[in-house]
Design a protein around this motif. Structure first.
Motif, mmCIF file in Angstrom:
data_model
loop_
_atom_site.group_PDB
_atom_site.id
_atom_site.type_symbol
_atom_site.label_atom_id
_atom_site.label_comp_id
_atom_site.label_asym_id
_atom_site.label_seq_id
_atom_site.Cartn_x
_atom_site.Cartn_y
_atom_site.Cartn_z
ATOM 1 N N GLY A 198 7.131 8.172 7.073
ATOM 2 C CA GLY A 198 7.092 8.418 5.635
ATOM 3 C C GLY A 198 6.951 7.115 4.882
ATOM 4 N N GLU A 199 7.773 6.958 3.851
ATOM 5 C CA GLU A 199 7.713 5.735 3.045
ATOM 6 C C GLU A 199 8.846 4.771 3.401
ATOM 7 O OE1 GLU A 199 5.116 5.276 0.987
ATOM 8 O OE2 GLU A 199 4.425 7.235 1.696
ATOM 9 N N GLU A 200 9.543 5.054 4.490
ATOM 10 C CA GLU A 200 10.696 4.218 4.862
ATOM 11 C C GLU A 200 10.261 2.784 5.169
ATOM 12 O OE1 GLU A 200 14.065 5.181 5.023
ATOM 13 O OE2 GLU A 200 13.274 6.985 4.025
ATOM 14 N N ASP A 201 11.093 1.862 4.760
ATOM 15 C CA ASP A 201 10.823 0.460 5.066
ATOM 16 C C ASP A 201 10.828 0.254 6.589
ATOM 17 O OD1 ASP A 201 10.791 -2.393 3.828
ATOM 18 O OD2 ASP A 201 12.213 -2.492 5.488
ATOM 19 N N SER A 202 9.838 -0.453 7.091
ATOM 20 C CA SER A 202 9.726 -0.618 8.551
ATOM 21 C C SER A 202 10.945 -1.336 9.142
ATOM 22 C CB SER A 202 8.437 -1.362 8.902
ATOM 23 O OG SER A 202 8.425 -2.658 8.327
ATOM 24 N N SER A 203 11.527 -2.260 8.368
ATOM 25 C CA SER A 203 12.675 -3.006 8.891
ATOM 26 C C SER A 203 13.891 -2.106 9.087
ATOM 27 C CB SER A 203 13.061 -4.141 7.943
ATOM 28 O OG SER A 203 11.991 -5.007 7.795
ATOM 29 N N GLU A 204 14.043 -1.149 8.195
ATOM 30 C CA GLU A 204 15.197 -0.245 8.340
ATOM 31 C C GLU A 204 15.060 0.632 9.578
ATOM 32 O OE1 GLU A 204 17.344 1.811 5.302
ATOM 33 O OE2 GLU A 204 16.412 0.547 3.768
#
Lengths: 402, 402
Positions: free
Chosen positions: B334-340
């Protein structure tokens, strides 16, 4: 030396080449060997248990790799009296670090002062910089390799940007008065780079007290780390250019090399196992005590020189006073070629030394051995008195046979 | 993702940080891990049994160190189809090699063509060279990271001296048609440098057949050597400048860097243990068969992508055809930050991946992920189907929890 011995030597080398070699190793000025067991273990631990990329991915193994690198920076900073560990930069070797330091500082039209006792790791970069209009003054040292401070002062010009010298000669062991040179540099607003290839790990170096702007060290010599790692310490606030750009794991969105230390000078994947080994090497030095190691090496050097002096045919170079002398002893036997002597020491007596010019041609012009070279014996923290006794015995036998 | 999970993650990292870490390691594009046991053994053997300076002193240990280095040159020369092993040059890492290659070739007024899928190890040196008047054209790739050969041809100018591209993107795995690019370069009398960071050791590379003038490789990725070693292969007769001068153990009487290869580019003490480890890594590849390793990695990549495709929330980047794809898979949820996502994968599921920009900012602009970055999974020779199954399961759980 008779031909018979040379043939014997050749037979010997063939018979033993791939075996488990036990030799009297007196080539510590090139690479210290062996290393403390902790160094081997640290390298292996790094490769086996956290063999990931530091400073990039952020997972546990990457963090652990990053942590040992940071801890090594801290240890080195403490070792050389630097406030901020981020001013410690890792490189491939000391030559890589010297290239970065010298080329990062000098511009066309600048003048640099160096000495006739330097290694090619300083002389060759300076020679290459002549092409872009950098002027070099090479201060001549005396025949023991000593530099005269007045000669440095007299060489200063309005455009002198840099003084770069070794801390101790890799040929004669002659120790330079780096604190005094640093003082001259400071008073004249000149940058001072010290090549500590022969001293870091044995001699006390305090970059603040000694007014050193950039200190260059190899990892694999007296700091007891493995080959493949070296570095430099850069004075806070000193601006130098990068000479190697690339991925740093920081400011990755930018095409411009980041300006912060150490990233500016550490592009690409670092040698984590090498750095872990270097950490263990420095820890070993701190545990045993740098002064104890120095005394050990000085004592053996003194003993070696005193025994050598008894052999008439042996000419010893450099100041024979161990107070002025890193544990490096260069000799010749009569007019014999240094390579032949080294060959016999290796193949008949199993003693490893280095003959020739030692990548320091002007040093040999200075001490008068440019044609003959010298046979260099260099002592390390694991050298024993027995090693020295056997070496003296070997030299005596060679002298007798010639 | 809930805050509770994040806290759980933090607790987990503290509890396990210094322990004996067992993780699913999918960060092989950064550094392959683990290595074959033979690599660990070769590094240790080098350090313990012949830890001397190669190419310098001439005693048995130094000769043995020199011999393993020469044998590694031979092996690499054979591996990439180079006639003379002396054209294989060792460096600190691939970034060091790329800097040497690029800066050794380009002069003020020259034009260079590269692509928008490059790593900062190419883009940043080129950016730095702008200051001395080197012009760069960056060919835009499509959103899967593919380069259009016509775009390269159209970019050629009378002063185009160099084309430099990756063999495969470190972000999307997209494989470039390097043989065709090499053909274009040859026809136009342009030097071609290939960055094989993501392919050397897995994909067949024949520098002659592919018209590659300079091939750059890291030691610590798919060639399975340790960190701290990389290199380049230089076409016979191609003249490039040195960028690092110093002691080479050859022509030591001269202040001028020797012109012969590999010495011209190998100043200072090399990383013998690293080279010995690299030898063992390449031997392992030859023994297992490069094709078998490639099939293994391609099979797992194909399986991973096919399973990822079943998860609606997952966006996969790059060409999903493994024939056009190195074993590197970049995704987002989705739009989740890749680092998280990477953080949770690491701390909750013990899966090591790399998030973010991967030191290739323009690649992310090309595929539209400059803000979000991507979560990159990279497969190695020791990755198993079970690793992939567990990873898919973890991704599904994360998707469910968001």
């Amino acid at each position: 030396m008779s031909d018979q011995n040379l043939s014997l030597g050749l037979y010997y080398i063939k018979a033993n080449f791939r075996g488990d070699i036990k030799m009297i190793y007196l080539d510590n000025a090139a690479t210290t060997y062996p290393k403390p067991d902790e160094v081997y273990e640290a390298v292996m631990d790094s490769m086996k248990h956290y063999g990931a990329n530091p400073g990039r991915s952020g997972h546990k193994l990457a963090l652990q790799a990053g942590r040992i690198i940071y801890e090594t920076r801290e240890l080195i900073a403490k070792f050389f009296n630097i406030d901020d560990p981020m001013n410690v930069v890792f490189t491939y070797n000391a030559t890589d670090a010297l290239n970065l330091a010298i080329k990062g500082v000098l511009n066309s039209g600048d003048h640099v002062i160096t000495s006739s006792m330097e290694h090619n790791s300083i002389l060759r970069p300076l020679k290459a910089l002549e092409k872009i209009g950098v002027e070099t003054t090479i201060v001549e040292c005396d025949e023991d390799g000593n530099i005269n401070l007045e000669d440095i002062e007299k060489s200063i010009r309005p455009n002198t940007k840099l003084i770069v010298t070794t801390h101790a000669s890799n040929v004669t062991g002659t120790i330079f008065p780096i604190k005094h040179i640093g003082q001259i540099a400071k008073e004249n607003d000149i940058i001072y780079i010290v090549d500590a290839a022969q001293t870091a790990g044995v001699y006390d170096i305090d970059v603040k007290d000694m007014n050193i702007d950039i200190l260059v060290f190899p990892g694999h010599k007296s700091l007891l780390g493995p080959q493949g790692i070296g570095g430099l310490c850069i004075r806070e606030g000193l601006e130098i250019r990068s000479i190697r750009e690339g991925g740093t794991g920081s400011s990755s969105e930018s095409l411009i090399q980041p300006d912060m230390l150490p990233d500016k000078f550490e592009s690409g994947t670092p040698n984590t196992p090498g750095i872990a080994g270097l950490y263990a090497g420095i820890k070993y030095i701190l545990d045993r005590g740098i002064e104890n190691i120095r005394k050990h090496e000085q004592h053996l050097t003194e003993y070696f020189i005193s025994e050598l002096k008894k052999i008439e045919e042996v000419k010893i170079y450099g100041p024979c006073d161990v107070k002025k002398h890193a544990p490096v002893v260069s000799i010749n036997i009569g007019e014999e070629d240094s390579s032949e002597i080294a060959y016999v020491l290796d193949n008949v007596y199993d003693i490893g030394v280095r003959p020739g010019i030692h990548c320091a041609p002007l040093a040999h012009k200075t001490i008068g051995t440019f044609e003959q070279g010298t046979v260099r014996f260099s002592i390390g923290p694991f050298t024993t008195k027995e090693d020295i006794d056997k070496t003296i015995e070997a030299i005596k036998q060679i002298v007798d046979e010639i």
